[in-house]
Design a protein around this motif. Structure first.
Motif, short mmCIF file in Angstrom:
data_model
loop_
_atom_site.label_atom_id
_atom_site.label_comp_id
_atom_site.label_asym_id
_atom_site.label_seq_id
_atom_site.Cartn_x
_atom_site.Cartn_y
_atom_site.Cartn_z
N ALA A 54 0.84 -1.22 0.00
CA ALA A 54 0.00 0.00 0.00
C ALA A 54 0.87 1.26 0.00
CB ALA A 54 -0.93 0.00 1.22
N GLY A 55 2.13 1.13 0.43
CA GLY A 55 3.01 2.30 0.46
C GLY A 55 3.94 2.39 -0.75
N TYR A 56 3.79 1.49 -1.71
CA TYR A 56 4.70 1.47 -2.86
C TYR A 56 4.58 2.70 -3.74
CZ TYR A 56 6.40 -3.34 -2.56
OH TYR A 56 7.02 -4.49 -2.21
N ASP A 57 5.74 3.12 -4.30
CA ASP A 57 5.71 4.18 -5.31
C ASP A 57 5.89 3.55 -6.70
OD1 ASP A 57 8.38 3.56 -5.58
OD2 ASP A 57 9.09 5.31 -4.45
N GLU A 58 5.94 4.38 -7.71
CA GLU A 58 6.03 3.89 -9.10
C GLU A 58 7.24 2.98 -9.30
OE1 GLU A 58 4.20 4.43 -12.30
OE2 GLU A 58 2.90 4.41 -10.56
N HIS A 59 8.36 3.40 -8.71
CA HIS A 59 9.60 2.65 -8.89
C HIS A 59 9.46 1.24 -8.27
CE1 HIS A 59 13.86 1.86 -9.17
NE2 HIS A 59 13.89 1.61 -7.87
N ASP A 60 8.87 1.17 -7.08
CA ASP A 60 8.67 -0.14 -6.42
C ASP A 60 7.80 -1.04 -7.30
OD1 ASP A 60 10.03 0.55 -4.03
OD2 ASP A 60 8.25 1.58 -3.29
N TRP A 61 6.74 -0.45 -7.87
CA TRP A 61 5.83 -1.28 -8.67
C TRP A 61 6.50 -1.75 -9.96
CZ3 TRP A 61 2.56 -4.18 -6.74
CH2 TRP A 61 1.74 -3.78 -5.68
N ASP A 62 7.33 -0.88 -10.56
CA ASP A 62 8.04 -1.31 -11.78
C ASP A 62 8.92 -2.51 -11.46
OD1 ASP A 62 6.92 0.57 -13.41
OD2 ASP A 62 8.60 1.98 -13.30
N ARG A 63 9.64 -2.41 -10.35
CA ARG A 63 10.54 -3.50 -9.96
C ARG A 63 9.73 -4.77 -9.65
NH1 ARG A 63 14.65 -2.60 -5.08
NH2 ARG A 63 12.73 -1.72 -4.29
N THR A 64 8.61 -4.59 -8.97
CA THR A 64 7.78 -5.75 -8.59
C THR A 64 7.22 -6.45 -9.84
OG1 THR A 64 7.19 -4.68 -6.53
CG2 THR A 64 5.75 -6.44 -7.26
N VAL A 65 6.72 -5.67 -10.77
CA VAL A 65 6.11 -6.28 -11.97
C VAL A 65 7.19 -6.96 -12.82
CG1 VAL A 65 4.89 -5.75 -14.14
CG2 VAL A 65 4.06 -4.81 -11.96
N ARG A 66 8.40 -6.38 -12.87
CA ARG A 66 9.50 -7.07 -13.58
C ARG A 66 9.73 -8.44 -12.95
NH1 ARG A 66 12.13 -2.18 -13.94
NH2 ARG A 66 13.39 -2.53 -12.08
N ARG A 67 9.71 -8.50 -11.64
CA ARG A 67 9.97 -9.77 -10.95
C ARG A 67 8.80 -10.74 -11.11
NH1 ARG A 67 13.48 -7.74 -5.75
NH2 ARG A 67 15.16 -7.00 -7.04
N ILE A 68 7.60 -10.21 -11.08
CA ILE A 68 6.43 -11.07 -11.29
C ILE A 68 6.55 -11.77 -12.65
CG2 ILE A 68 3.96 -10.94 -11.91
CD1 ILE A 68 3.57 -9.05 -9.54
N GLY A 69 7.03 -11.04 -13.64
CA GLY A 69 7.16 -11.59 -14.99
C GLY A 69 8.10 -12.77 -15.05
N ARG A 70 9.01 -12.86 -14.08
CA ARG A 70 9.97 -13.98 -14.09
C ARG A 70 9.52 -15.13 -13.21
NH1 ARG A 70 13.85 -9.54 -13.86
NH2 ARG A 70 14.19 -9.85 -11.64
N LEU A 71 8.42 -14.96 -12.49
CA LEU A 71 7.96 -16.00 -11.55
C LEU A 71 7.21 -17.12 -12.24
CD1 LEU A 71 6.35 -14.51 -8.34
CD2 LEU A 71 8.33 -16.00 -8.48
N ASP A 72 7.32 -18.31 -11.69
CA ASP A 72 6.50 -19.44 -12.08
C ASP A 72 5.03 -19.08 -11.81
OD1 ASP A 72 6.57 -22.74 -12.04
OD2 ASP A 72 4.99 -21.84 -10.80
N SER A 73 4.14 -19.34 -12.80
CA SER A 73 2.77 -18.85 -12.65
C SER A 73 2.03 -19.55 -11.50
CB SER A 73 1.99 -18.93 -13.96
OG SER A 73 1.50 -20.22 -14.16
N ASP A 74 2.38 -20.82 -11.20
CA ASP A 74 1.72 -21.51 -10.07
C ASP A 74 2.00 -20.77 -8.76
OD1 ASP A 74 0.87 -23.38 -11.79
OD2 ASP A 74 2.19 -25.00 -11.09
N LEU A 75 3.25 -20.34 -8.58
CA LEU A 75 3.61 -19.65 -7.35
C LEU A 75 2.93 -18.29 -7.27
CD1 LEU A 75 7.40 -20.46 -7.05
CD2 LEU A 75 5.50 -21.40 -5.74
N LEU A 76 2.87 -17.63 -8.41
CA LEU A 76 2.22 -16.32 -8.42
C LEU A 76 0.75 -16.45 -8.03
CD1 LEU A 76 2.44 -13.32 -9.06
CD2 LEU A 76 1.79 -13.86 -11.41
N VAL A 77 0.09 -17.47 -8.60
CA VAL A 77 -1.33 -17.68 -8.28
C VAL A 77 -1.49 -17.96 -6.79
CG1 VAL A 77 -3.29 -19.24 -8.65
CG2 VAL A 77 -2.01 -18.38 -10.61
N GLN A 78 -0.60 -18.79 -6.24
CA GLN A 78 -0.69 -19.07 -4.80
C GLN A 78 -0.53 -17.81 -3.97
OE1 GLN A 78 1.89 -22.81 -4.73
NE2 GLN A 78 0.53 -23.06 -2.98
N ALA A 79 0.41 -16.95 -4.38
CA ALA A 79 0.59 -15.69 -3.64
C ALA A 79 -0.65 -14.81 -3.79
CB ALA A 79 1.83 -14.96 -4.16
#
Ligand code: FAD
Length: 394
Positions: free
Chosen positions: A342-367
């Motif tokens: 909830a406290g993330y800024d644009e930079h945090d979200w860019d970094r997070t979405v880059r990492r989400i793109g590299r994650l196994d989709s099963d793990l992402l769904v579980q999260a």
């Protein structure tokens, strides 16, 4: 309307939680569901996203939802493509689903009273509850019940009336426009984080009947903004095109509120039991609650039946224990991520979405489902996954 004077179980709230309690009470047990809205399933206060495996496990008919096989997650400057073929998302026809859930108690001694608001209750000397209700056009009346189920969602109407709890101090507030899908891809769901939905997120969900749901939800008081203003800002920007979303044509609006506070293990207060959003059972990550409300409502209905049939109150503790086993630890992790994100800024979200793109989709769904189970932890070495997804975590 026939006004019953006495019932075994008074259920306050005719959403997925309350209706599911009613459907799983035994045939010899009387119940009354009071629902302040004029109809079951309307107005719509939810987006209706869920998961195919869960809908199947709950035995929900396939005509109640549409299936979606791809996801696209955006931040201000990044996009992650998610293949959901192994874990398809679904979007419910919410009104049809709730009406279907209501039919599941039609063959039981259950009365469903719409346009009827629970006002207050008091515990009598014999242990029963005497509750005051108000029905549209008929004024106030009273009903006695052995048990009361608080399934009133974020209102927590019963617990508030008995000073056992109060409406949550932190909530997710959502605003959604539903309109014809036009030329948008009916197989792709969208989530967007960052400037368009700071302290929250936005979504685009293909829906049954050739519709599309475009929504924004924000956490209050983390932000003072309201989601309707955010939506108007999005619609007058050039970012819809970036998300691949067509401009809404005037159709209808859905809006709602969901609690966003830490999970509380206490669910049973003698003869008063809470379930669903009034027990904060929606996931802390995405605020997804329908399937969990149905599952726990059914379980509570079965446990209440055993209590009423045998007189052994400990069966209610079974409900509380099983719910806590399912939610308490998972939601602790989920809530941690919720408050950090909830406290993330644009930079945090860019970094997070880059990492989400590299994650196994099963793990992402579980999260996304807040399933931080021991099995998942073992697969990912727990905290390292959370660090990967939410970089400032831990
Ligand atoms: C904007 C938004 C989007 C969401 N998106 C999703 C999603 O995509 N997928 C998902 O699974 N979940 C989603 N959720 C969460 C989901 O909607 C809830 O978890 C779920 O509806 C909770 O069900 P419930 O039966 O506990 O409560 P509710 O659905 O809130 O039902 C309780 C009912 O009780 C009635 N009531 C309240 N007080 C009284 C009273 N005093 N007397 C009589 N009746 C009363 C209310 O009018 C209400 O209709 C979303 C929530 C919001 C707000």
């Amino acid at each position: 309307m026939d006004r019953p004077q006495e019932t075994d179980v008074l259920i306050v709230g005719g959403g997925p939680a309350g209706l599911s309690v009613a459907s799983h009470l035994g045939d010899g047990i009387s119940s009354v569901v009071v629902h302040q809205d004029r109809e079951i399933g309307k107005p719509i206060r939810t987006s209706g996203g869920s998961w195919l495996t869960d809908a199947k496990a709950l035995g929900l008919p396939s005509n109640l939802y549409t299936i979606i096989g791809k996801g696209r997650i955006f931040s201000g400057n990044e996009v992650a493509e998610i293949d959901l073929a192994g874990n398809p998302v679904i979007a419910f026809d919410v009104t049809a689903l709730y009406r279907y859930l209501a039919t599941l108690s039609d063959d039981k001694p259950c009365q469903k009273l719409t346009g009827t608001k629970f006002l207050s209750t008091t515990r009598q000397a014999d242990g029963w509850f005497l509750s005051k209700l108000r029905s549209a056009g008929q004024g106030e009346w009273q009903i006695r019940s052995r048990y009361i189920v608080d399934a009133s969602g974020w209102h927590m109407a019963v617990l508030s009336s008995l000073s056992l709890g109060q409406a949550p101090a932190r909530t997710g507030v959502g605003y959604e426009i539903e309109y014809p899908i036009g030329n948008m891809d009916p197989d792709t769901a969208i989530i967007f984080f960052g400037a368009d939905a700071r302290a929250g997120y936005g979504w685009g969900l293909p829906a049954p009947g050739g519709m599309f749901r475009l929504g924004i939800g924000v956490l209050q008081p983390d932000t003072a903004d309201n989601p309707r203003d955010r939506m108007n800002a999005l619609l007058s920007s050039d970012r819809l095109a970036r998300y691949g979303i067509e401009m809404p044509t005037p159709d209808h609006v859905n809006a709602g509120i969901i609690p966003s506070v830490p999970y509380d293990r206490r669910l049973v207060y003698g003869g008063v039991i809470r379930v669903g959003d009034s027990a904060n059972m929606a996931t802390p990550t995405l605020g997804e609650g329908i399937r969990l409300c149905i599952e726990s409502g059914r379980h509570l209905g079965a446990c209440l039946t055993r209590v009423l049939e045998t007189g052994a109150a400990h069966h209610l503790k079974t409900y509380e224990r099983m719910a806590n086993r399912k939610y308490a630890r998972n939601y602790r992790f989920g809530f941690l991520t919720n408050t950090r994100a909830a406290g993330y800024d644009e930079h945090d979200w860019d970094r997070t979405v880059r990492r989400i793109g590299r994650l196994d989709s099963d793990l992402l769904v579980q999260a996304f489902k807040s399933e931080f189970t021991p099995a998942m932890m073992a697969r990912t070495v727990g905290k390292s996954l959370i660090r990967k997804i939410w970089p400032r975590q831990a």
